[in-house]
Design an enzyme around this catalytic site. Structure first.
Site, PDB file in Angstrom:
ATOM      1  CD  GLN A 132      -2.492   1.138   2.783  1.00  0.00           C
ATOM      2  OE1 GLN A 132      -2.003   0.865   3.846  1.00  0.00           O
ATOM      3  NE2 GLN A 132      -3.870   1.575   2.614  1.00  0.00           N
ATOM      4  N   GLY A 133       0.903   2.133  -0.775  1.00  0.00           N
ATOM      5  CA  GLY A 133       1.362   3.428  -1.238  1.00  0.00           C
ATOM      6  C   GLY A 133       0.676   4.621  -0.657  1.00  0.00           C
ATOM      7  CB  SER A 135       2.541   6.758   4.892  1.00  0.00           C
ATOM      8  OG  SER A 135       1.235   6.373   5.458  1.00  0.00           O
ATOM      9  CD  GLU A 251      -4.934   0.157   6.576  1.00  0.00           C
ATOM     10  OE1 GLU A 251      -5.233   0.618   5.728  1.00  0.00           O
ATOM     11  OE2 GLU A 251      -3.909   0.259   7.402  1.00  0.00           O
TER      12      GLU A 251
HETATM   13  C1  LIG Z   1       3.869  -0.988  11.082  1.00  0.00           C
HETATM   14  C2  LIG Z   1       3.534   0.154  10.205  1.00  0.00           C
HETATM   15  C3  LIG Z   1       3.140  -0.585   8.808  1.00  0.00           C
HETATM   16  C4  LIG Z   1       2.936   0.689   8.068  1.00  0.00           C
HETATM   17  N1  LIG Z   1       2.504   0.231   6.919  1.00  0.00           N
HETATM   18  C5  LIG Z   1       1.848   1.218   5.954  1.00  0.00           C
HETATM   19  C6  LIG Z   1       1.885   0.619   4.433  1.00  0.00           C
HETATM   20  O1  LIG Z   1       1.929  -0.242   4.030  1.00  0.00           O
HETATM   21  N2  LIG Z   1       1.616   1.629   3.746  1.00  0.00           N
HETATM   22  C7  LIG Z   1       1.385   3.043   3.938  1.00  0.00           C
HETATM   23  O2  LIG Z   1       0.998   3.649   3.190  1.00  0.00           O
HETATM   24  N3  LIG Z   1       1.595   3.413   5.294  1.00  0.00           N
HETATM   25  C8  LIG Z   1       2.000   2.440   6.227  1.00  0.00           C
HETATM   26  N4  LIG Z   1       2.114   2.785   7.497  1.00  0.00           N
HETATM   27  C9  LIG Z   1       2.207   4.292   7.830  1.00  0.00           C
HETATM   28  C10 LIG Z   1       1.034   4.711   8.826  1.00  0.00           C
HETATM   29  O3  LIG Z   1      -0.210   4.758   8.029  1.00  0.00           O
HETATM   30  C11 LIG Z   1       1.548   6.118   9.289  1.00  0.00           C
HETATM   31  O4  LIG Z   1       2.715   6.159   9.981  1.00  0.00           O
HETATM   32  C12 LIG Z   1       0.304   6.819   9.987  1.00  0.00           C
HETATM   33  O5  LIG Z   1      -0.667   7.344   9.210  1.00  0.00           O
HETATM   34  C13 LIG Z   1       0.979   8.326  10.590  1.00  0.00           C
HETATM   35  O6  LIG Z   1       1.818   9.110   9.840  1.00  0.00           O
HETATM   36  P1  LIG Z   1       3.181   9.496  10.155  1.00  0.00           P
HETATM   37  O7  LIG Z   1       4.007   8.364  10.260  1.00  0.00           O
HETATM   38  O8  LIG Z   1       3.366  10.608   8.999  1.00  0.00           O
HETATM   39  O9  LIG Z   1       3.131  10.297  11.440  1.00  0.00           O
HETATM   40  P2  LIG Z   1       2.633  11.812  11.725  1.00  0.00           P
HETATM   41  O10 LIG Z   1       1.063  12.069  11.293  1.00  0.00           O
HETATM   42  O11 LIG Z   1       3.710  12.737  11.433  1.00  0.00           O
HETATM   43  O12 LIG Z   1       2.253  11.757  13.219  1.00  0.00           O
HETATM   44  C14 LIG Z   1       3.023  12.195  14.219  1.00  0.00           C
HETATM   45  C15 LIG Z   1       2.099  12.143  15.543  1.00  0.00           C
HETATM   46  O13 LIG Z   1       1.315  13.195  15.434  1.00  0.00           O
HETATM   47  C16 LIG Z   1      -0.101  12.940  15.811  1.00  0.00           C
HETATM   48  N5  LIG Z   1      -0.817  13.600  14.942  1.00  0.00           N
HETATM   49  C17 LIG Z   1      -0.809  13.949  13.378  1.00  0.00           C
HETATM   50  N6  LIG Z   1      -1.791  14.668  13.363  1.00  0.00           N
HETATM   51  C18 LIG Z   1      -2.679  14.845  14.310  1.00  0.00           C
HETATM   52  C19 LIG Z   1      -3.878  15.418  14.485  1.00  0.00           C
HETATM   53  N7  LIG Z   1      -4.558  16.110  13.445  1.00  0.00           N
HETATM   54  N8  LIG Z   1      -4.379  15.499  15.710  1.00  0.00           N
HETATM   55  C20 LIG Z   1      -3.606  14.568  16.754  1.00  0.00           C
HETATM   56  N9  LIG Z   1      -2.334  14.190  16.508  1.00  0.00           N
HETATM   57  C21 LIG Z   1      -1.869  14.268  15.465  1.00  0.00           C
HETATM   58  C22 LIG Z   1      -0.129  11.460  15.528  1.00  0.00           C
HETATM   59  O14 LIG Z   1      -1.074  10.746  16.100  1.00  0.00           O
HETATM   60  C23 LIG Z   1       1.315  10.889  15.810  1.00  0.00           C
HETATM   61  O15 LIG Z   1       1.222  10.652  17.211  1.00  0.00           O
HETATM   62  C24 LIG Z   1       2.549   1.961   8.378  1.00  0.00           C
HETATM   63  C25 LIG Z   1       3.047   2.401   9.806  1.00  0.00           C
HETATM   64  C26 LIG Z   1       3.477   1.424  10.498  1.00  0.00           C
HETATM   65  C27 LIG Z   1       3.887   1.949  11.980  1.00  0.00           C
END
Ligand SMILES: Cc1cc2nc3c(=O)[nH]c(=O)nc-3n(C[C@H](O)[C@H](O)[C@H](O)COP(=O)(O)OP(=O)(O)OC[C@H]3O[C@@H](n4cnc5c(N)ncnc54)[C@H](O)[C@@H]3O)c2cc1C
Lengths: 402, 374
Positions: A132-133, A135, A251
């Protein structure tokens, strides 16, 4: 289709039970992943692909998907029985979860006949692994702001940008890809389109990232003038956000239609009770400690409550006022519970809580420690708990946007 | 069966009662009515209680032979839940629980005399608690001895809800060395030394009851052989209905808090847009959602012996802290207004404190559960 009779279900259950009893593979000499997000070595990958393939060939995966595309054409009740038997017989997880539970149902739901013919069978057989692409390095929670570009060029789309945290990125043959095909729309969501993209084309490179457990499991995925076929779109151009939201519903299990099968094996509260009998504190079994007992009961209450919330969703009169409440909150409640359960399991182990996987003195080979660290995969992946809380606040309680 | 899994179901009658009770309680128990009754000595509106009797709600879980509807306590749950949601006062719960005690341990004569009266709307109460404040219903200090004037009672009961209006009171005593239940009629109740207690939930009317010098006839004793089971059942019935009341209270509390979070503005935006308020409100909501699942599961399994006991204790252990949290945050999230008597948040917080301490608090039930399931 009329729902199957009790006798039909019992017969199916007996068959499935016998098959898993006979066929669930012995533990190999390497550690098996407990979730589809933990596949870090080629050994693990091949072992799990083989196993998924055998389960599919035996008819216990995609049993309720349409026959014409490779499914079993049976009632959903049969797949649920098969999945339950997998759990009972300690089956390893199904590797291709992103295909089985997210991309697959999406393609069946919104794809063209050709797309279904092309993709569904390979998803079930594990010949075609999906990733899944969504993030990107700079856009995670704010997924609607994704900036990976898709530009139409004759019969093809040209993709440029970077995706990250791509589970199975280095193994996948296909990706569900969210990219921006119309730049500078007044509304950031309107420029997004959704693609079923091949991964093995020039210009796509997936670099493994090491996880907090020290293992590998996801990648940073670079697109440099990568050319994908013109018919890769699913949904209309510019409708990508709606398709992505639907994918997230699959999901988060807020929408049905998945192929079935175990994708995650999480320790349950009863296993933690069992651990409390074996672990020792102050020279006595932890379960004799009144504070531990109280906490265990609290966790068992919560564990049961979560199951009951799932069951209550089917009782319409008890969901009248806030009909989406239980559905939209189940990911948040479940994943946070599992994280705390694992954390507690460690806390019972006395000084031995300090060991980790691989040490001969670690309790249960450090499973609790590893499971606790891995539990964050579910509280972050698929939309963080904080984002889930926003969703519940705004869409269930009607609170204003942050 | 695994302790992890409960079972839940909803009867047609439950669904129908949920709908009618939801409307009835909303109509009859507006927040203005609740506040007016707090200042009223009686504490409830007898006309409303009468209407509930006419609707048949006091006889829901009473067999048809005694003019009830012949359903189960499960069907009382939605009614009490909706009362809780609207902070509705009155002797419905006390009367229902007293009736269950009579049904469980009464002699045939007692059941035929008392139950139809209660079904028809005569208020009753249950006197179990004593100054030692132990929730164990078998820890009884009050005595009943055979004497010249019949069965002579002594000792003190406390926290007897609705003793001010009750025409019948079921009280626990020790008789010939065993736990017993006696039925006090109107005359005996008048003979008791009654003091209205000042309790944290001002929608309640609670009394201390001095039994010294009070005597009753021999036939006021319930069947002694059935008393231990009746005491246990009463605790569980009280816990089930108390949990339902707390669940309803939680929904009411969250609804009113959410309305304030949308309405109130600071720094130019609704305070409900701040996650520091939003997320704990979600936590409170989910706590109540889980409690509600437990409550309806407990209702569904109430009559299933040990399974029922586990389900009920889980419901009580979960609902108490869930309502407490929701109401605690409700006070905080109303700011200075939250600190006022006028703000409704205090009503819910006081209600939570009251319910938590009826029929055992969360810790009490978890301790019972520990020996049942670990
Ligand atoms: C094990 C694992 C597998 C994954 N697999 C995939 C995958 O296959 N494909 C894919 O596309 N993605 C994948 N992801 C990505 C995942 O969907 C993102 O990590 C997630 O959506 C959070 O985005 P970020 O990492 O950019 O964190 P950020 O968005 O930068 O968040 C950082 C912190 O800020 C908080 N935050 C951000 N915005 C808000 C808000 N509006 N209100 C309150 N708090 C906020 C978050 O809760 C978090 O604690 C995976 C992640 C993990 C950990």
């Amino acid at each position: 289709m009329s729902s199957p009779s009790k006798r039909e279900r019992d017969e199916y259950r007996a068959e499935a039970s016998a098959w898993f009893e006979e066929n669930v593979p012995a533990q190999p000499d390497f550690m098996l992943p407990l979730t589809f997000m933990e596949v870090g070595t080629d050994d693990q990958f091949h072992f799990l692909c083989d196993w998924q393939n055998r389960v599919y060939e035996a008819g216990y995966l995609g049993a309720a998907w349409p026959k014409e595309y490779g499914g079993g054409g049976l009632d959903q009740a049969f797949q649920d029985i098969a999945t339950e038997q997998m759990r009972r017989h300690g089956s390893p997880i199904m590797l291709n979860t992103i295909g089985l539970s997210w991309a697959g149902p999406l393609i069946l739901d919104m794809g063209t006949h050709e797309q279904r013919e092309r993709y569904i069978k390979g998803i079930l057989s594990a010949e075609d692994i999906w990733c899944q692409g969504f993030s990107e390095p700079d856009h995670g929670s704010d997924l609607g702001n994704a900036q990976t570009r898709a530009v139409r060029d004759g019969d093809e789309w040209v993709i440029n940008g970077t995706k990250i945290w791509t589970t199975h990125g280095n193994y996948a043959k296909y990706m569900i890809l969210l990219a921006r095909s119309i730049p500078d729309t007044p509304n950031k969501y309107a420029g997004l389109s959704f693609f079923l993209s091949p991964m093995r084309v020039p210009g796509i490179e997936a670099i493994p990232i090491r996880k907090l457990t020290g293992e590998y499991g996801f990648t940073e995925t670079f697109f440099t003038d990568a050319r994908i076929p013109g018919d890769s779109l699913i949904g209309e151009e510019g409708q990508g956000w709606a398709v992505a939201m639907r994918t997230l519903e699959y999901e988060r299990s807020a929408r049905g239609g998945q192929a079935g099968g175990l994708s995650i094996k999480v320790p349950d509260a009863e296993e933690v009770v069992d651990l409390a009998r074996r672990a020792r504190r102050s020279g006595r079994p932890a379960i004799e400690d009144p504070v531990v007992r109280d906490k265990l009961v609290e966790l068992l209450i919560e564990d049961r409550g979560l199951g009951l919330c799932g069951a209550r969703q089917r009782l319409a009169p008890l969901n009248q006022e806030r009909p989406f409440s239980l559905g939209l909150s189940s990911k948040l409640m479940q994943t946070e519970f599992i994280r705390r359960l694992n954390e507690f399991a460690i806390s019972m182990q006395g000084a031995r809580a300090a060991y980790y996987v691989g040490d001969p003195d670690a309790i249960d080979d450090g499973t609790s420690q590893r499971s606790y660290l891995n539990a964050f995969s579910a509280t972050i992946g698929g939309g963080t708990s904080q984002i889930q809380a926003n969703i519940v606040a705004e869409h269930v309680l009607g609170l204003p946007k942050s | 069966m695994s302790v992890r899994h409960g079972t839940i179901g909803l009867s047609e009658e439950q669904a129908a009662l949920l709908e009618s009770a939801s409307k009835f309680c909303r109509d009859k128990s507006s927040i203005e009515a609740v506040r007016r009754l707090i200042d009223d000595e009686l504490g409830h509106d007898p006309a409303v209680f009468e209407e509930m009797a006419e609707l048949g709600w006091l006889g829901i879980a009473i067999p048809e032979a005694y003019r009830g509807a012949g359903l189960e306590l499960a069907e009382v749950v939605p009614v009490v839940e909706q009362m809780g949601r609207n902070l509705m006062a009155g002797p419905f719960l006390s009367t229902t629980l007293a009736a269950q005690a009579v049904l469980c341990a009464g002699t045939e004569a007692q059941k035929s005399q008392v139950l139809p009266e209660l079904v028809a709307g005569t208020p009753a109460a249950l006197a179990l608690m004593e100054p030692h404040a132990d929730w164990d219903p078998k820890n009884i200090g009050c005595q009943a001895v055979r004497g010249e004037k019949g069965i002579e009672l002594s000792g003190t009961k406390v926290l007897v809800t609705d003793a001010g209006v009750a025409k019948w009171i079921v009280a626990s005593v020790v008789y010939e060395g065993s736990p017993a239940l006696v039925l006090l009629d109107a005359e005996a109740i008048t003979a008791c030394k009654r003091r209205r207690e000042t309790v944290v939930d001002e929608t309640r009317r609670s009394f201390q009851l001095g039994l010294d010098g009070v005597s009753v006839a021999e036939d006021a004793l319930l069947d002694v052989s059935l008393v231990p089971a009746a005491l246990e059942r009463t605790e569980l019935a009280g816990s089930l209905l108390g949990s339902a009341e707390m669940c309803g209270g939680g929904v009411g509390c969250i609804d009113s808090t959410v309305a304030y979070l949308i309405d109130r503005k600071q720094f130019g935006r609704p305070i409900g847009s701040y996650q520091a308020l939003k997320h704990p409100t979600v936590d409170a909501h989910l706590g109540i959602e889980q409690a509600r699942s437990h409550v309806y599961a407990a209702a569904h399994t109430f009559e299933n012996g040990r399974e029922g006991e586990i389900a009920v204790r889980m419901a009580k252990a979960h609902a108490g802290p869930a309502l407490a949290f929701a109401a605690d945050r409700a006070i905080q999230f109303h700011g200075g207004f939250g600190f006022t008597y006028e703000c409704d948040a205090q009503l819910y917080r006081r209600r939570a404190l009251w319910c938590e301490n009826q029929h055992g608090d969360a810790l009490y039930h978890r301790q019972k559960l520990a020996s049942l399931i670990l």
